[in-house]
Scaffold this motif. Sequence first.
Motif, mmCIF file in Angstrom:
data_model
loop_
_atom_site.group_PDB
_atom_site.id
_atom_site.type_symbol
_atom_site.label_atom_id
_atom_site.label_comp_id
_atom_site.label_asym_id
_atom_site.label_seq_id
_atom_site.Cartn_x
_atom_site.Cartn_y
_atom_site.Cartn_z
ATOM 1 N N ARG A 177 -6.225 -8.565 6.358
ATOM 2 C CA ARG A 177 -6.057 -9.038 4.641
ATOM 3 C C ARG A 177 -7.654 -8.516 4.299
ATOM 4 O O ARG A 177 -8.342 -9.223 4.933
ATOM 5 C CB ARG A 177 -5.851 -10.067 4.375
ATOM 6 C CG ARG A 177 -5.032 -11.260 4.844
ATOM 7 C CD ARG A 177 -3.353 -10.229 4.010
ATOM 8 N NE ARG A 177 -4.064 -10.273 2.726
ATOM 9 C CZ ARG A 177 -3.469 -11.287 1.385
ATOM 10 N NH1 ARG A 177 -2.424 -12.331 1.641
ATOM 11 N NH2 ARG A 177 -3.583 -10.674 0.239
ATOM 12 N N GLY A 178 -7.488 -7.573 3.482
ATOM 13 C CA GLY A 178 -8.945 -7.296 3.398
ATOM 14 C C GLY A 178 -8.582 -5.821 3.877
ATOM 15 O O GLY A 178 -10.074 -5.560 3.349
ATOM 16 N N GLU B 59 0.675 -0.676 0.099
ATOM 17 C CA GLU B 59 -0.357 0.509 0.248
ATOM 18 C C GLU B 59 0.858 1.312 0.031
ATOM 19 O O GLU B 59 0.400 2.149 -0.813
ATOM 20 C CB GLU B 59 -0.878 0.065 1.719
ATOM 21 C CG GLU B 59 -2.144 -0.385 0.974
ATOM 22 C CD GLU B 59 -2.021 -2.266 1.496
ATOM 23 O OE1 GLU B 59 -1.013 -3.049 1.426
ATOM 24 O OE2 GLU B 59 -3.195 -2.563 0.494
HETATM 25 N N1 ASP Z 1 -3.581 -5.058 -0.092
HETATM 26 C C1 ASP Z 1 -4.099 -6.049 1.857
HETATM 27 C C2 ASP Z 1 -4.806 -6.872 0.864
HETATM 28 O O1 ASP Z 1 -4.966 -8.049 -0.028
HETATM 29 C C3 ASP Z 1 -5.576 -4.902 1.956
HETATM 30 C C4 ASP Z 1 -6.297 -4.960 0.307
HETATM 31 O O2 ASP Z 1 -6.055 -5.166 -0.078
HETATM 32 O O3 ASP Z 1 -7.700 -4.633 1.301
HETATM 33 O O4 ASP Z 1 -5.772 -8.011 2.032
#
Ligand code: ASP
Length: 279
Positions: free
Chosen positions: A203-204, A125
Amino acid sequence: MKVLKFGGTSVANAENISKIINILKAGDQKEKLVVVVSALGGTTDTLLEAGSFAKNGNSGYINSFKTIETRHIETVRALIPVDKQSGVLGGLKKILNELENTLEGISLLRELSIKTHDKIVSFGERLSSYIVFNTLRTQLENVSLKDSREIIITNDDFTQAIVDIETTNSNITSFFKDNISKIVVMPGFVAANKNGETTTLGRGGSDYTAALIASAIDASILEIWTDVSGMYTANPKLVKGAFPIENISYQEAMELSHFGAKVLYPPTIQPVLKKEIPM
Ligand code: ASP
Ligand code: MG
């Protein structure tokens, strides 16, 4: 103010980043925008792979690093006009050097703590927000970049850190009160503990970053841009007849995401529910 979050697919390559830039340029210019970005699609996984290679003393981490390096440099070359490239590439290389040094350290020590794990994955990020910001800056005035780690404060639960909502809300509101930029770009997913050490939100977690900001500044809208156009009755990648749900309550959206709807990271709904229904 509006908060727009762009996921990994939306920033996966120069072509997609150009589409975002067009969306931002075409948007209602009267409202200030906060743009939260994920890592370039797949980068977080490559970073994790690099970390685990390095930890096992496997020199494969060098290749993983080179893959990340080449991809980001090529994205800058495709997006930034030639006369401005060297400055932007210089800044990019500084971030990449820090990543390379961290990986080297892991490989020498053969040790990867969860603290270092978070430092490693934060680069996704950090790099994507740097690129989106610099691309925007060549096309628009009054754009700034704010490192989320300076305002989103968490506890020490590295990899799944819990946000200190009170401190974070007050940091966010005071930052935006004084900020006069038309567009502020911020990295999703990353935060810091009270000692300034990098943490991540799971994650996410970029969705959650966007929701925290939207809630704190009382944004008029939070838009989550992704490759699936809304919340569906079932996973549209698996079920042919699935269709988008026109309206959904926050409670139902939270339940859907808890039961595996990948389109939304579960804690994303929390800031809104906490505000509307005292819990
Ligand atoms: N880059 C992180 C992930 O792959 C966070 C996101 O994409 O929201 O989990
Ligand atoms: Mg996501």
